[in-house]
Scaffold this active site. Sequence first.
Site: not given
Ligand SMILES: [Zn+2]
Ligand SMILES: [Zn+2]
Length: 175
Positions: A164, A129-130, A139-140
């Site tokens: 994704c 994530h980072e 962000h998703c």
């Molecule tokens: Zn984040």
């Molecule tokens: Zn995503």
Amino acid sequence: MKITLIPLGEIAFSVMVELEKRTNRVFRCPVEIGEGFKVPNSAYDLQGDRCLASKLLDEIAGTGREREERVVGIIDVDLYAPGLNFVFGVADALRGVAVVSLSRLRQEYYGLAPQDGLFLERATKEIVHEIGHTLGLEHCDDPRCVMHFSNGLADTDWKGVGFCPHCSPKMEFML
Ligand SMILES: [Zn+2]
Ligand SMILES: [Zn+2]
């Protein structure tokens, strides 16, 4: 792209090796374990039990990196940021560095029986994530996407380690 994971303070080498392997599986680029450093006292809060994330980002950026390199510090101390009591991790896209805390990713922290696999999975998600943020990803909305914001561990456990179909092409473009 190349990713370097560095231990900040004491992190079991076996944990670093697992995180290296798992991060490589997601990005399929070279991932290395770099030389870490002892967390400077100036990074701790007054009580001495939490570290200011931005301070650590400065320290990590100060170690120098190659242009296409992303450096992620791994720490076993709680992280905080102005206005936030606790953060799992923080990234600086401009400088290509990030820091991730392991301290609240273990079941033991919540009085539960240890689950090493789950712990490593959570840590990998935070690292991926980072790194995604260092690549410019935001962000998703997809709760299964690794770029989904984790409000707590339930969110982290629900999402996958991968990107994704919406985030994946953006991430690959940056690689
Ligand atoms: Zn984040
Ligand atoms: Zn995503």
